[in-house]
Write a protein that holds these residues in place. Structure first.
Motif, PDB file in Angstrom:
ATOM      1  N   SER A 406       0.876  -1.047  -0.064  1.00 40.01           N
ATOM      2  CA  SER A 406       0.162   0.358  -0.067  1.00 40.01           C
ATOM      3  C   SER A 406       0.884   1.376   0.166  1.00 40.01           C
ATOM      4  O   SER A 406       2.068   1.020   0.208  1.00 40.01           O
ATOM      5  N   GLU A 407       0.158   2.617  -0.013  1.00 38.54           N
ATOM      6  CA  GLU A 407       0.793   3.816  -0.193  1.00 38.54           C
ATOM      7  C   GLU A 407       1.103   4.208   1.932  1.00 38.54           C
ATOM      8  O   GLU A 407       1.707   5.339   1.307  1.00 38.54           O
ATOM      9  N   ARG A 408       0.891   3.074   2.636  1.00 43.42           N
ATOM     10  CA  ARG A 408       0.504   3.677   3.767  1.00 43.42           C
ATOM     11  C   ARG A 408       2.056   4.083   4.053  1.00 43.42           C
ATOM     12  O   ARG A 408       3.098   3.356   4.129  1.00 43.42           O
ATOM     13  N   ARG A 409       2.706   5.062   4.932  1.00 40.40           N
ATOM     14  CA  ARG A 409       3.918   5.752   4.889  1.00 40.40           C
ATOM     15  C   ARG A 409       4.305   5.520   6.851  1.00 40.40           C
ATOM     16  O   ARG A 409       5.178   6.393   7.108  1.00 40.40           O
ATOM     17  N   THR A 410       3.612   5.145   7.695  1.00 39.16           N
ATOM     18  CA  THR A 410       3.608   4.772   8.787  1.00 39.16           C
ATOM     19  C   THR A 410       4.433   4.941   9.073  1.00 39.16           C
ATOM     20  O   THR A 410       4.987   3.761   8.288  1.00 39.16           O
ATOM     21  N   ARG A 411       4.873   4.558  10.136  1.00 35.74           N
ATOM     22  CA  ARG A 411       6.631   3.513  10.600  1.00 35.74           C
ATOM     23  C   ARG A 411       6.326   2.331  11.218  1.00 35.74           C
ATOM     24  O   ARG A 411       6.754   1.759  10.559  1.00 35.74           O
ATOM     25  N   SER A 412       4.672   2.653  11.417  1.00 40.01           N
ATOM     26  CA  SER A 412       4.751   0.529  11.580  1.00 40.01           C
ATOM     27  C   SER A 412       4.713  -0.249  10.282  1.00 40.01           C
ATOM     28  O   SER A 412       4.339  -0.947  10.540  1.00 40.01           O
ATOM     29  N   VAL A 413       4.041   0.663   9.239  1.00 40.91           N
ATOM     30  CA  VAL A 413       4.433  -0.288   7.992  1.00 40.91           C
ATOM     31  C   VAL A 413       5.020   0.120   7.107  1.00 40.91           C
ATOM     32  O   VAL A 413       6.278  -0.820   6.562  1.00 40.91           O
ATOM     33  N   ALA A 414       6.284   1.416   7.192  1.00 45.34           N
ATOM     34  CA  ALA A 414       7.249   1.622   6.627  1.00 45.34           C
ATOM     35  C   ALA A 414       8.463   0.637   6.402  1.00 45.34           C
ATOM     36  O   ALA A 414       9.138  -0.093   5.962  1.00 45.34           O
ATOM     37  N   ARG A 415       8.811   0.962   7.999  1.00 44.39           N
ATOM     38  CA  ARG A 415       9.802  -0.437   8.868  1.00 44.39           C
ATOM     39  C   ARG A 415       9.823  -1.293   8.080  1.00 44.39           C
ATOM     40  O   ARG A 415      10.588  -2.416   6.985  1.00 44.39           O
ATOM     41  N   PRO A 416       8.421  -2.278   8.139  1.00 43.84           N
ATOM     42  CA  PRO A 416       8.509  -3.488   8.074  1.00 43.84           C
ATOM     43  C   PRO A 416       8.318  -3.994   6.069  1.00 43.84           C
ATOM     44  O   PRO A 416       9.070  -5.182   6.048  1.00 43.84           O
ATOM     45  N   ARG A 417       8.093  -3.098   5.713  1.00 44.45           N
ATOM     46  CA  ARG A 417       8.419  -2.777   4.626  1.00 44.45           C
ATOM     47  C   ARG A 417       9.616  -2.695   3.905  1.00 44.45           C
ATOM     48  O   ARG A 417      10.256  -4.091   2.581  1.00 44.45           O
ATOM     49  N   GLN A 418      10.513  -2.108   4.212  1.00 49.61           N
ATOM     50  CA  GLN A 418      11.590  -2.109   4.643  1.00 49.61           C
ATOM     51  C   GLN A 418      12.515  -3.264   4.476  1.00 49.61           C
ATOM     52  O   GLN A 418      13.711  -3.908   3.393  1.00 49.61           O
ATOM     53  N   ILE A 419      12.382  -3.908   5.630  1.00 50.71           N
ATOM     54  CA  ILE A 419      12.681  -5.680   6.411  1.00 50.71           C
ATOM     55  C   ILE A 419      12.402  -5.944   5.167  1.00 50.71           C
ATOM     56  O   ILE A 419      13.412  -7.068   4.489  1.00 50.71           O
ATOM     57  N   ALA A 420      11.675  -6.584   4.465  1.00 55.87           N
ATOM     58  CA  ALA A 420      10.887  -7.231   3.735  1.00 55.87           C
ATOM     59  C   ALA A 420      11.343  -6.633   2.392  1.00 55.87           C
ATOM     60  O   ALA A 420      11.950  -7.900   1.179  1.00 55.87           O
ATOM     61  N   MET A 421      11.639  -6.052   1.721  1.00 56.56           N
ATOM     62  CA  MET A 421      12.891  -5.515   0.284  1.00 56.56           C
ATOM     63  C   MET A 421      14.023  -5.350   0.762  1.00 56.56           C
ATOM     64  O   MET A 421      14.389  -6.054  -0.240  1.00 56.56           O
ATOM     65  N   TYR A 422      14.985  -5.626   1.972  1.00 55.65           N
ATOM     66  CA  TYR A 422      15.881  -6.432   2.386  1.00 55.65           C
ATOM     67  C   TYR A 422      15.724  -7.347   2.003  1.00 55.65           C
ATOM     68  O   TYR A 422      16.934  -7.800   2.400  1.00 55.65           O
ATOM     69  N   LEU A 423      15.012  -8.489   3.016  1.00 54.16           N
ATOM     70  CA  LEU A 423      14.455 -10.168   3.114  1.00 54.16           C
ATOM     71  C   LEU A 423      14.556 -10.182   1.350  1.00 54.16           C
ATOM     72  O   LEU A 423      15.534 -10.980   0.960  1.00 54.16           O
ATOM     73  N   LEU A 471      13.288 -13.269  11.134  1.00 59.67           N
ATOM     74  CA  LEU A 471      12.594 -13.669   9.418  1.00 59.67           C
ATOM     75  C   LEU A 471      13.308 -14.670   8.639  1.00 59.67           C
ATOM     76  O   LEU A 471      12.980 -15.790   7.881  1.00 59.67           O
ATOM     77  N   THR A 472      14.982 -14.345   9.160  1.00 60.01           N
ATOM     78  CA  THR A 472      15.116 -15.148   8.012  1.00 60.01           C
ATOM     79  C   THR A 472      15.473 -17.014   8.378  1.00 60.01           C
ATOM     80  O   THR A 472      15.627 -17.501   7.542  1.00 60.01           O
ATOM     81  N   ARG A 473      15.459 -16.967   9.910  1.00 60.98           N
ATOM     82  CA  ARG A 473      14.918 -18.920  10.226  1.00 60.98           C
ATOM     83  C   ARG A 473      13.881 -18.336   9.436  1.00 60.98           C
ATOM     84  O   ARG A 473      13.586 -19.700   9.078  1.00 60.98           O
ATOM     85  N   LYS A 474      13.096 -18.337   9.859  1.00 58.11           N
ATOM     86  CA  LYS A 474      11.643 -19.061   9.098  1.00 58.11           C
ATOM     87  C   LYS A 474      11.462 -19.040   7.708  1.00 58.11           C
ATOM     88  O   LYS A 474      10.991 -19.956   6.867  1.00 58.11           O
ATOM     89  N   LEU A 475      12.182 -17.968   6.981  1.00 54.99           N
ATOM     90  CA  LEU A 475      11.868 -18.296   5.317  1.00 54.99           C
ATOM     91  C   LEU A 475      12.945 -18.862   4.564  1.00 54.99           C
ATOM     92  O   LEU A 475      12.928 -19.911   4.264  1.00 54.99           O
ATOM     93  N   ARG A 476      13.776 -19.998   5.524  1.00 53.38           N
ATOM     94  CA  ARG A 476      14.974 -21.172   5.915  1.00 53.38           C
ATOM     95  C   ARG A 476      15.020 -22.192   6.010  1.00 53.38           C
ATOM     96  O   ARG A 476      14.749 -23.274   5.569  1.00 53.38           O
ATOM     97  N   GLY A 477      13.357 -22.105   6.272  1.00 59.85           N
ATOM     98  CA  GLY A 477      12.922 -23.115   6.968  1.00 59.85           C
ATOM     99  C   GLY A 477      14.018 -23.890   8.407  1.00 59.85           C
ATOM    100  O   GLY A 477      13.591 -24.767   8.758  1.00 59.85           O
TER     101      GLY A 477
END
Length: 477
Positions: A406-423, A471-477
Motif C-alpha cells: 500500500s501507500e501507507r507511510r507510517t513507521r509501523s508499516v514503512a519499516r516492515p516494508r523496508q525489511i521485506a525489501m531487504y530480505l 525472519l531469516t530463520r523462518k524463511l529458511r525453514g
C-alpha cells in the motif's frame, strides 16, 4: 606495500587498523563488513587495552563469533608492539578515548573516487601496480573464473583493458546480480591503468554518479563536475539502471557519453538487463547505451560454481586464512546447496573458511553442514519467493500482506516494508526494479534506499537485527 611481513613493526593503531580492516573486508565480504565492522571504532580502555567498540551488543557478539580471531591474526602480524584487540559494545566502555581515527570505515582503495582526478597512483617500490579509490583490490582478471557463461564477456573485457583499437563504443556488460559484472569493470580499470599509468581512468557506480551530480547542482559546481568526467580517457559506470527515472541525471549522462565518444574516449558500462530492456531510461539515452556492443553474462553452471569456490579458497589460503584443500564432496555439497549468485557462494565459502581455519582439509561433509547450518540442509535448495517473504514479514509484524504494497507511510508499516525489501534482495535474484514492481509499483531507488536503511539499522538497532534474524530463520525453514 604488500604482505604482513613488509608491514610488520608498525605501532600507530590508525595505520594498523586501516591495513588490517582492508584485508578483513576483502575476506569477509562487503555486506558483513559494512554492517558490523565499519560502524565500530578502535579505542583504549582504562587499563590501556585496545578495544574494538561496536554500536550494539548484537554487533559485538557477531564480531566475537565470526571475525575476532582473524582480526587479531591480522593485527598481530602488523603490530610491532604485539598487542591484541578485544571487542565490546558501546554501553560497556562508556567514553573511552579513541586509539585512532576510524580509518577502517573508509580504508584506502575501497571508497568511491573523488571526481577531480584519476583513480590511482603508482605504489610499491616503483612498480606499476595501482591502488584505486572505488576499486576492490581482489577484483582483477587473475581472480576472475572463466566459464561458458562468461567467456565472451571476459574476452571483450581483456580487449577493452588493453586499449586495443576496436569498433565498439560503449561496451555494455549485462546480467543478473552477483555474476561478475562489477568484477569485470574493476579488472578492466586495474589493467587499463597498469598499461597506461598516465591515463585518466574513472570508475563510478551509477549511484555515485547520481549523488555527485545532485551535489554539484546544489553547490552550483556542475561545470567542474562535467570537466572531471569529460577529461577521462576511460569511463567505467557500474549498475547504470539506477539512473532510471531521474530526468536531469539521464540528460547529463547522455551529454557525457556523447562528448566522450566524439573525443574517441573509451566507455564501459554495466546493468542488470540489456539497454533495450531498460524501460525506465529515456529512449535517447537507451539508444546510446545500446549503440556499441552488449555482452551478456549468464548465471554460471555447476562446474563454474565449483571452480569459483576453489578459487576463493585458494585466495584465502594465500592470505593465511586456511591451510590445505577442501575435500571434493564438501565442495560438491556446498555448491549444490548454496542458492543464488556467485557472490552468495563466495559468502558461504568465506563462512566455512572462517569457521574451520587451518583444518580445512580435515573437514567432513557432516561438519561443514553443521557449521553452515540451514544453507546446507535438506535436499535440493528451496527457492524463496517475493510473495513468501511478504507473507512472512506481514505475519511477523501483525500486518496484512496488502499493507506492504500500500501507500501507507507510517513507521509501523514503512519499516516492515523496508525489511521485506531487504530480505527480497538477500534471498532472491530479483533486481531492484523488479522488487519495486512487486511492492505496489515502487521506484527502484525506493527499494535501494530501503535495503540500505535496514543494513544501517541492523548494526545500530538490536531489535531490527533480531527481527531480521528471526525472519531469516523462518524463511529458511
Amino acid at each position: 606495500m604488500t604482505g604482513a611481513t613488509a608491514m610488520s613493526g608498525m605501532t600507530d593503531p590508525d595505520r594498523i587498523w586501516s591495513e588490517a580492516a582492508t584485508r578483513l573486508r576483502a575476506e569477509i565480504g562487503e555486506g558483513p563488513f559494512s554492517s558490523y565492522i565499519a560502524p565500530s571504532a578502535v579505542r583504549v580502555d582504562g587499563a590501556g587495552q585496545l578495544v574494538l567498540v561496536t554500536p550494539t551488543a548484537y554487533a559485538r557478539d557477531w564480531v566475537r563469533k565470526n571475525a575476532l580471531r582473524r582480526m587479531n591474526e591480522l593485527w598481530l602480524g602488523l603490530d610491532g608492539l604485539n598487542r591484541r584487540l578485544d571487542v565490546r559494545c558501546r554501553a560497556e566502555v562508556g567514553s573511552a578515548p579513541p586509539a585512532a581515527a576510524m580509518a577502517a570505515a573508509a580504508p584506502a582503495g575501497l571508497q568511491p573516487m573523488a571526481l577531480s582526478g584519476p583513480i590511482s597512483a603508482p605504489v610499491t617500490d616503483g612498480a606499476r601496480a595501482v591502488r584505486a579509490a572505488g576499486l576492490q583490490d581482489r577484483l582483477t582478471f587473475d581472480s576472475f573464473v572463466q566459464g561458458d557463461s562468461n567467456a565472451f564477456a571476459l574476452a571483450i573485457a581483456r580487449q577493452t583493458a588493453s586499449w586495443a583499437d576496436g569498433h565498439f563504443n560503449p561496451i555494455f556488460f549485462c546480467g543478473p546480480y552477483g555474476y561478475g559484472k562489477t568484477h569485470l569493470l574493476n579488472a578492466i580499470a586495474w589493467e587499463a591503468q597498469r598499461l597506461r599509468p598516465d591515463a585518466k581512468v574513472v570508475y563510478l557506480t551509477a549511484e555515485r554518479f547520481l549523488s555527485t551530480f545532485v551535489k554539484a547542482m546544489q553547490d552550483r559546481a556542475t561545470a567542474a563536475f562535467k570537466e572531471s568526467l569529460r577529461g577521462a580517457d576511460m569511463l567505467l559506470l557500474d549498475d547504470v539502471q539506477f539512473v532510471g527515472g531521474k530526468a536531469s541525471t539521464q540528460e547529463e549522462l547522455l551529454s557525457t557519453l556523447t562528448a566522450l565518444i566524439e573525443d574517441g574516449k573509451r566507455i564501459v558500462l554495466s546493468g542488470d538487463r540489456p539497454p533495450t530492456a531498460m524501460s525506465e531510461i529515456e529512449p535517447r539515452l537507451r539508444s546510446h547505451l545500446a549503440a556499441g556492443l552488449t555482452c551478456p553474462i549468464e548465471p554460471g553452471g555447476r562446474d563454474l560454481k565449483i571452480a569459483v569456490a576453489r578459487n576463493r579458497l585458494s585466495a584465502l589460503a594465500g592470505l593465511g586464512v586456511v591451510t590445505g584443500e577442501a575435500q571434493p564432496e564438501v565442495l560438491d555439497r556446498l555448491v549444490d546447496r548454496t542458492p543464488g549468485s556467485m557472490r552468495e557462494l563466495e559468502g558461504a565459502v568465506n563462512t566455512l573458511a572462517a569457521a574451520v581455519g587451518r583444518r580445512l582439509s580435515d573437514v567432513t561433509v557432516e561438519e561443514a553442514q553443521a557449521l553452515l547450518g540451514a544453507a546446507l540442509r535438506g535436499g535440493p535448495e528451496r527457492r524463496i519467493t517475493v510473495d513468501e517473504i511478504q507473507k512472512t514479514v506481514a505475519e511477523h509484524f501483525a500486518l496484512k500482506q496488502a499493507d506492504l504494497l500500500s501507500e501507507r507511510r507510517t513507521r509501523s508499516v514503512a519499516r516492515p516494508r523496508q525489511i521485506a525489501m531487504y530480505l527480497c534482495k538477500q534471498h532472491t535474484t530479483r533486481s531492484y526494479p523488479d522488487i519495486g514492481r512487486r511492492f505496489g509499483g515502487r521506484d527502484h531507488t525506493t527499494v535501494l534506499h530501503g535495503v540500505r536503511k535496514i543494513e544501517e539499522l541492523m548494526a545500530a538497532d538490536e531489535q531490527i537485527a533480531r527481527d531480521v534474524e528471526a525472519l531469516t530463520r523462518k524463511l529458511r525453514g
